[in-house]
Design an enzyme around this catalytic site. Structure first.
Site, PDB file in Angstrom:
ATOM      1  N   LYS A   1      34.093  60.570  14.465  1.00  0.00           N
ATOM      2  CA  LYS A   1      34.135  59.341  15.266  1.00  0.00           C
ATOM      3  C   LYS A   1      35.416  59.322  16.091  1.00  0.00           C
ATOM      4  CE  LYS A   1      30.462  57.321  13.313  1.00  0.00           C
ATOM      5  NZ  LYS A   1      29.343  56.630  13.970  1.00  0.00           N
TER       6      LYS A   1
ATOM      7  N   ASP B   1      31.571  61.086  18.494  1.00  0.00           N
ATOM      8  CA  ASP B   1      30.788  59.849  18.621  1.00  0.00           C
ATOM      9  C   ASP B   1      31.727  58.689  18.935  1.00  0.00           C
ATOM     10  OD1 ASP B   1      29.112  57.701  18.391  1.00  0.00           O
ATOM     11  OD2 ASP B   1      28.454  58.124  16.340  1.00  0.00           O
TER      12      ASP B   1
ATOM     13  N   GLU C   1      28.746  61.389  21.861  1.00  0.00           N
ATOM     14  CA  GLU C   1      27.647  60.443  21.594  1.00  0.00           C
ATOM     15  C   GLU C   1      28.061  59.026  21.971  1.00  0.00           C
ATOM     16  OE1 GLU C   1      26.078  61.093  17.719  1.00  0.00           O
ATOM     17  OE2 GLU C   1      25.378  59.041  17.486  1.00  0.00           O
TER      18      GLU C   1
ATOM     19  N   GLU D   1      20.651  55.669  19.732  1.00  0.00           N
ATOM     20  CA  GLU D   1      20.490  54.804  18.561  1.00  0.00           C
ATOM     21  C   GLU D   1      20.429  53.328  18.918  1.00  0.00           C
ATOM     22  OE1 GLU D   1      24.363  55.962  16.644  1.00  0.00           O
ATOM     23  OE2 GLU D   1      24.485  53.834  16.208  1.00  0.00           O
TER      24      GLU D   1
ATOM     25  N   ASP E   1      15.417  56.623  17.098  1.00  0.00           N
ATOM     26  CA  ASP E   1      15.713  55.793  15.928  1.00  0.00           C
ATOM     27  C   ASP E   1      14.402  55.144  15.464  1.00  0.00           C
ATOM     28  OD1 ASP E   1      16.340  53.356  14.428  1.00  0.00           O
ATOM     29  OD2 ASP E   1      18.423  53.751  14.943  1.00  0.00           O
TER      30      ASP E   1
ATOM     31  N   HIS F   1      18.909  59.873  15.228  1.00  0.00           N
ATOM     32  CA  HIS F   1      19.946  59.070  14.589  1.00  0.00           C
ATOM     33  C   HIS F   1      19.499  58.780  13.162  1.00  0.00           C
ATOM     34  CE1 HIS F   1      21.552  54.776  13.843  1.00  0.00           C
ATOM     35  NE2 HIS F   1      22.572  55.587  13.679  1.00  0.00           N
ATOM     36  N   ALA F   2      20.415  58.913  12.197  1.00  0.00           N
ATOM     37  CA  ALA F   2      20.085  58.527  10.822  1.00  0.00           C
ATOM     38  C   ALA F   2      21.281  57.828  10.194  1.00  0.00           C
ATOM     39  CB  ALA F   2      19.649  59.727  10.007  1.00  0.00           C
TER      40      ALA F   2
ATOM     41  N   GLU G   1      20.582  64.003  12.119  1.00  0.00           N
ATOM     42  CA  GLU G   1      21.761  63.436  11.450  1.00  0.00           C
ATOM     43  C   GLU G   1      21.474  63.195   9.959  1.00  0.00           C
ATOM     44  OE1 GLU G   1      23.204  59.742  13.133  1.00  0.00           O
ATOM     45  OE2 GLU G   1      25.182  60.062  12.237  1.00  0.00           O
TER      46      GLU G   1
END
Lengths: 416, 416
Positions: free
Chosen positions: A195, A223, A249, A278, A301, A328-329, A359
């Site tokens: 991140k 991200d 991301e 997402e 998603d 996305h998860a 993910e």
């Protein structure tokens, strides 16, 4: 951007009057507060589902999708976005779970075994026919019939490649970062997401640390969770380019198609692709991201789009534009759900693993009756019937708001 | 698309502890069901407002806007779209009403009298700085200081030009259409909007009827309420071009920026402009519609965007791109609200009436304490302090769900 998440979920249970007592379970999660608003929207949608016949629903699944998303009054508070669309996802996820259970198949297999005509009859093509017509969708599915059996065997033997986001959340101290990262390496992970976006110097330090630990060959993704404006995104990522991220991301607002396109164009010479999805609220946004060459990785998603129905249209558009889908998860149960879609995508649509991965976040699986199975950093195809949406009875009971014991304790502690 | 509207509204009342008993009233409406979901979202936002000081809120209005729209948990169910953004609009509308009342001015006058620096300090520029920075916004406002006094006098004397949508809803029989149209002509209306998109032959007949009644000089607009896909919109409007519409409103999905751009490009040679905005969910969408040359008329909405704060940013972007703003009105109280914004726009931003007009729908004004005043087809500037959002006490009492007498009767009749 989401500084105090405390995962929560709207959980829809569809009961039937058949003798086998079959139930369908659907879910959409939030970061805590807000679930009560989604539940309110689920109740507003309920009249469309109550006392209906499952056969009638799935027999005209496009019509049913349209009925939910184009309710003459509720449409005003969407359409097909935000709370009411999250609620639609929860309801439709439950219908798909019920249908797959009735057919005695895991959802991915139900989709894989469906003929192209039936598959596309689940999709509402409204607002996307300028990019994908029903006929084109059918043709894409027909062409991907070649080699389907082998790909299904490949999935059953080796699973679908995953990447981990569990190592490098913002706010983790460096020692934690190092420890999680070295554990993940030991577990066989080869793709890592970090991140970024709060503080540039902090990002540089953390990215250097991780890149050093994983070495130059393994994959690093970044991200930003929508932290930047367009010019800022380009500037910031230019400074992180030396750590060779595969993608950045959510560099900016999920609504900003042209912004993502500008960022993509600026970062392409640095070898950085743009990933998003997402919080993209429907197929119309994904259509435009593809039209505008705004992304290099598309992140569907299962709980924000209108369930399998709408995700099918996005998988097919991505195939047409030759853009890899990397779901996305995380959240509550999202890993459990998206694995079905991405395994189907490989077997019946994309037929490729090139630049593709799903993910994985290692939390909350203990609450699910059919939790994901990860083997050698890959999702192994679920074998139980349904959409893996069902939670353990005891978990639901304990966490139900406001009368579950977890809540009772919390509320008592707060003096409510 | 919205076949069974039954207007309803979430009505926010902000009470204060000051001696004058000042209250702020905010509103956002829906087409009936769905208001309960918006109310639920208003309650979720309430902690951001309760026990706050009005001075602190408006003293850092940008920060307060950001706080509401970027709540770390609620952001997930938006961000800045759908239910949670409608709720944000209702809450912020109440804050603006309260502020204007405290200042003893109608909202338009509060805005007109504010210096440029204070005005832009109410705007959150996040996600739009690639098109409009704070400095540019200030500069636009400074340049429009010239002639402000004269334009204010012009508004007070003649009002802001309006058009009527009350004549030609879909479903009206031709006789009704004729009657309403001839009444409107008698009342001095010169601009008329007709709903289209359900049936082409029906549209041709109705448009011919209206064009014949109003003659070639008066203005005709058409509104499709999102009924078409992109290719269909172009095809359909090509067939209605002979009736010389000024614009086609909402030809397709409000999310489809590139679709609107394609339609704009195709219809420009026919002299038809594209109008949209009533369901565009935030400034990021408007930014892109402007960037993509996707519209020729921009229709803001006081109850869907994040109140005055977000509308200010859209008015300023429209000015930068030289696109006329023609607000959406109707619903519950929307005419009452948008008149303030468009009168401010003329005096302090656009400084022009060229190609500009504000929608007017003649219904539900009887429930408002300070209803709009239309004179010679123009909105006359409100003179009472506030944002004209306050409803009559008796109307609120009678229509309150579920205990107002109107609801009680209805629910009893339905056996609930």
């Amino acid at each position: 951007m989401h500084t105090d998440p405390d995962y929560s979920a709207a959980y829809v249970v569809l009961e039937t009057d058949v003798e086998d007592g079959l139930k369908g379970y659907g879910i959409t999660f939030t970061l805590g507060r807000g679930t009560e608003v989604v539940v309110c929207a689920v109740n507003a949608l309920a009249p469309h589902v109550l006392n209906k016949d499952l056969g009638d629903i799935v027999g005209d699944f496009r019509g049913f999708y349209r009925q939910l998303t184009s309710d003459g009054q509720l449409r005003w508070i969407g359409p097909e976005k935000g709370v009411v669309h999250l609620a639609t996802a929860a309801v439709l996820n439950a219908v798909w779970d019920l249908w797959a259970k009735q057919e005695g198949k895991p959802l991915w297999k139900l989709l894989v075994d469906m003929d192209p005509q039936t598959l596309v009859s689940c999709i509402d093509f409204r607002y996307i026919t300028d990019v994908l017509t029903e006929e084109e969708a059918c043709e894409i599915l027909r062409q991907s019939q070649v080699g389907k059996k082998e790909r299904e065997e490949q999935m059953l033997a080796h699973g679908y490649p995953a990447y981990t986001t569990s190592c490098a959340w913002l706010g983790y101290p460096d020692a934690t970062l190092k420890q999680l990262c070295s554990e993940a390496l030991k577990d066989g992970w080869t793709r890592f997401k970090v991140k970024v976006g709060a503080d540039l110097q902090d990002d540089i330090r953390r990215c250097r640390l991780i890149r050093n630990m994983i070495g130059p060959e393994k994959t690093l993704m970044m991200d930003a969770n929508q932290r930047w404006d367009v010019p800022e995104a380009v500037e910031w990522m230019t400074k992180l380019a030396e750590f060779k991220p595969l993608w950045i991301e959510e560099p900016t607002s999920p609504d900003d198609i042209l912004g993502h396109a500008a960022i993509s164009k600026a970062l392409a010479p640095l070898g950085i692709g743009v990933a998003t999805g997402e919080q993209c609220h429907n197929r119309v946004i994904f259509k435009q991201l593809l039209q505008a060459k705004a992304l290099k990785f598309l992140q569907i998603d299962s709980c924000r789009l209108g369930s399998v129905n709408e995700n099918l249209s996005v998988l097919l558009m991505a195939k047409k534009f030759d853009i890899p889908v990397c779901p996305h998860a995380g959240g509550v149960g999202l890993c459990e759900l998206v694995q079905h879609l991405i395994i189907f995508d490989f077997i019946s649509v994309s037929a490729s693993l090139q630049d593709r991965m799903c993910e994985y976040v290692d939390h909350l699986h203990e609450h699910f009756k059919y939790p994901v199975l990860i083997r050698e950093a890959s999702y192994m195809p679920p074998k139980d019937a349904g959409y893996s949406t069902e939670m353990k009875e005891d978990s639901v009971k304990r966490h139900r708001y406001p009368d579950g014991e977890v809540w009772k304790k919390l509320l008592t502690a707060q003096g409510n």
